[in-house]
Design an enzyme around this catalytic site. Structure first.
Site, mmCIF file in Angstrom:
data_model
loop_
_atom_site.group_PDB
_atom_site.id
_atom_site.type_symbol
_atom_site.label_atom_id
_atom_site.label_comp_id
_atom_site.label_asym_id
_atom_site.label_seq_id
_atom_site.Cartn_x
_atom_site.Cartn_y
_atom_site.Cartn_z
ATOM 1 N N HIS A 185 0.709 -1.193 0.060
ATOM 2 C CA HIS A 185 -0.046 -0.006 -0.052
ATOM 3 C C HIS A 185 0.912 1.186 -0.084
ATOM 4 O O HIS A 185 1.788 1.392 0.870
ATOM 5 C CB HIS A 185 -0.833 -0.080 1.346
ATOM 6 C CG HIS A 185 -1.693 1.255 1.228
ATOM 7 N ND1 HIS A 185 -3.099 1.279 0.586
ATOM 8 C CD2 HIS A 185 -1.565 2.448 1.657
ATOM 9 C CE1 HIS A 185 -3.549 2.423 0.787
ATOM 10 N NE2 HIS A 185 -2.617 3.154 1.459
ATOM 11 N N ASP B 8 -15.230 2.665 6.919
ATOM 12 C CA ASP B 8 -14.410 3.371 6.150
ATOM 13 C C ASP B 8 -14.744 3.983 5.003
ATOM 14 O O ASP B 8 -14.478 5.419 4.829
ATOM 15 C CB ASP B 8 -13.119 2.458 5.896
ATOM 16 C CG ASP B 8 -11.989 3.458 5.524
ATOM 17 O OD1 ASP B 8 -11.585 4.447 6.220
ATOM 18 O OD2 ASP B 8 -11.623 3.182 4.115
ATOM 19 N N ARG C 290 -14.495 12.626 5.907
ATOM 20 C CA ARG C 290 -13.262 13.448 6.373
ATOM 21 C C ARG C 290 -12.778 14.140 5.115
ATOM 22 O O ARG C 290 -12.451 15.070 5.273
ATOM 23 C CB ARG C 290 -12.290 12.240 6.583
ATOM 24 C CG ARG C 290 -12.400 11.381 7.799
ATOM 25 C CD ARG C 290 -11.622 10.359 7.819
ATOM 26 N NE ARG C 290 -10.285 10.686 7.791
ATOM 27 C CZ ARG C 290 -9.570 9.742 7.517
ATOM 28 N NH1 ARG C 290 -9.669 8.511 7.014
ATOM 29 N NH2 ARG C 290 -8.138 10.095 7.275
ATOM 30 N N SER D 101 -7.796 3.709 8.528
ATOM 31 C CA SER D 101 -8.418 3.692 7.290
ATOM 32 C C SER D 101 -7.785 2.733 6.412
ATOM 33 O O SER D 101 -8.468 1.503 5.747
ATOM 34 C CB SER D 101 -8.741 4.891 6.864
ATOM 35 O OG SER D 101 -8.825 4.841 5.361
ATOM 36 N N LYS E 225 -8.844 -1.780 5.806
ATOM 37 C CA LYS E 225 -9.239 -2.563 4.343
ATOM 38 C C LYS E 225 -7.924 -3.373 4.134
ATOM 39 O O LYS E 225 -8.353 -4.827 3.726
ATOM 40 C CB LYS E 225 -8.913 -1.442 3.198
ATOM 41 C CG LYS E 225 -9.923 -0.570 3.360
ATOM 42 C CD LYS E 225 -10.033 0.689 2.542
ATOM 43 C CE LYS E 225 -8.887 1.919 3.003
ATOM 44 N NZ LYS E 225 -9.289 3.143 2.608
HETATM 45 N N1 URA Z 1 -5.869 6.377 2.110
HETATM 46 C C1 URA Z 1 -6.783 5.834 2.773
HETATM 47 O O1 URA Z 1 -7.096 4.722 2.366
HETATM 48 N N2 URA Z 1 -7.417 6.338 3.982
HETATM 49 C C2 URA Z 1 -6.850 7.497 4.397
HETATM 50 O O2 URA Z 1 -7.513 7.937 5.338
HETATM 51 C C3 URA Z 1 -5.968 8.177 3.717
HETATM 52 C C4 URA Z 1 -5.271 7.536 2.597
#
Ligand code: URA
Length: 434
Positions: free
Chosen positions: A92, A171, A178, A193, A197
């Site tokens: 990621h 999320d 957000r 967040s 995932k």
């Molecule tokens: N990427 C995400 O998946 N969540 C965040 O809060 C910021 C970047």
């Protein structure tokens, strides 16, 4: 009784907000309740906005972040890769300008018999989205069912696709909120967040590319280190072998920012060429993913040179309906930006280049906006390169020439040209946290 009302009895949203507003720690029960009730509609957007702002201002401790992450995971389904014949590793990136690394990386890691389930997103704002890039390949589709994804992981070894709606729905809702309430930048909320995932996705190993610099969420090394440590702890506690690299995002990665432009550059890397920084980061992340998946001693770079990674790429694209031999879209119009002095390029600002690419049509302002496949910025020099006055520094590409003026405006002051001496380039790999 509705789902929403059945969850509202236990706690009161205003009490939860007050607890965090006054600098207290939320209890496990408060966290479980507020995430569940918000997902079901029992806590209103304005209440969750207030809580998110209180978290941004007052933070959360490690227990709270872990519980918040667990509650977001519990809001949806968990994927299960245990039936695959090989282990899994994922990457990621916290997002940057010209960050096309997922494209060569996923097939490269799959060469070594480690499956890569790369659930990706679309871009919003100045950073591009992996799915937008791949959608510039004619025929390629991002949406797969879980069964299709598992089959492709078994047959090809790598899949890059959209995260299904069932994964951490709390999320999805909270991130959208957000985004419009100035609360994206809270480290506990970013960490939970991302990790909710990734943990729900069920990968066995995870490598985090935490970007630092003007083009990144985290502008300072200190903040990036805190985010990386928080995410590594969350992954490790959840049984996922997790490592983070801190990497530079003060200047764009590679020489392109824009969807089809970045696919073209990724193909150069898969063909054994491409810009040195893109190759360096692809190889470093692949080594980390393979080591985390129990394969530390493989020659990753060789698989780019000898075509094995390209073979997996072609099968991966074709499996999702894409034509790996198709001509990539090219923008209808282009305009060059010229160097204004002789010397060495000392700085080229990632954020400003990202905004230019976005304004040219490569990115979107609202999530329902379309993107232009051919739009973006092509760089002809990077920090450390010698440039000559009047020669092109970059080429801007768009289908809509009235966008050039605003893109050029965003590049005002984006570079420095020093008239003498060498400029030491900023190292790409800054730190490693495990
Ligand atoms: N990427 C995400 O998946 N969540 C965040 O809060 C910021 C970047």
């Amino acid at each position: 009784m509705s789902d929403a009302s059945s969850t509202t009895a236990q706690f009161d949203a205003v009490d939860v907000i007050r607890t965090k507003r006054d600098g207290g720690a939320l209890s496990d029960g408060q966290i479980d309740w507020v995430i569940d009730a918000y997902t079901r509609g029992g806590v209103a957007d304005e209440q969750m906005s207030a809580l998110a702002m209180a978290i941004l201002l007052n933070g959360m401790d490690r227990r709270e972040i872990a519980r918040w992450t667990a509650a977001m995971i519990a809001s949806g389904e968990r994927m299960d890769f245990s039936g695959l014949s090989r282990g899994t590793a994922d990457k990621h990136s916290t997002g940057g300008v010209g960050d096309k690394i997922t494209l060569p990386l996923a097939p490269l890691v799959a060469v070594f018999d480690v499956a890569v389930p790369q659930l990706s997103g679309r871009g919003l704002g100045h950073t591009g989205g992996t799915l937008d890039k791949l959608e510039s390949i004619p025929g390629w589709r991002a949406d797969l069912t879980n069964d299709e994804m598992l089959r492709q992981l078994e047959d090809v070894g790598a899949v890059i696709c959209a995260a299904g709606a069932g994964l951490a729905p709390a999320d999805k809702k909270l991130y959208a909120l957000r985004d419009v309430t100035g609360t994206v930048e809270a480290i506990p909320l970013i960490a939970s967040s991302i990790m909710s995932k990734k943990i729900a996705e069920g990968t066995g190993a995870l490598v985090l590319d935490v970007k630092v610099g003007t083009g990144a969420f985290m502008k300072t090394r200190e903040d990036a280190t805190e985010l990386a440590r928080t995410m590594v702890a969350l992954g490790t506690d959840a049984g996922v072998k997790t490592v983070a690299l801190l990497t530079d995002m003060s200047t764009p990665l590679g020489l392109t920012a824009g969807n089809a432009l970045e696919v073209r550059e990724s193909l150069e890397v898969l063909a054994g060429g491409g810009p040195a920084d893109v190759v360096e980061l692809t190889v470093a992340l692949a080594q980390e993913m393979l080591a985390a998946a129990g394969k530390p001693d493989v020659d990753v770079a060789a698989a780019l040179q000898d075509g094995r990674a390209m073979d997996v790429w072609r099968r991966m694209i074709a499996a999702q309906g894409g034509d790996p031999d198709a001509t990539l879209p090219v923008a209808k119009e282009n305009q060059q930006v010229l160097a204004d002095a002789d010397g060495v390029l000392g700085r080229l600002d990632a954020y400003q280049v990202g905004v230019a690419a976005w304004r040219l049509g490569a990115g979107r302002a609202r999530k329902e906006d379309p993107v232009q496949a051919g739009a973006g910025v092509e760089l002809h020099a990077k920090p450390g390169d010698t440039v000559r006055k009047g020669e092109p520094l970059m080429t801007l590409h768009t289908d809509t020439p009235d966008k050039f003026a605003r893109a050029i405006e965003s590049l005002d002051g984006a570079w420095d040209i020093a008239d003498g001496g060498a400029v030491a380039p900023t190292p790409l790999l800054i730190d490693r946290i495990d």
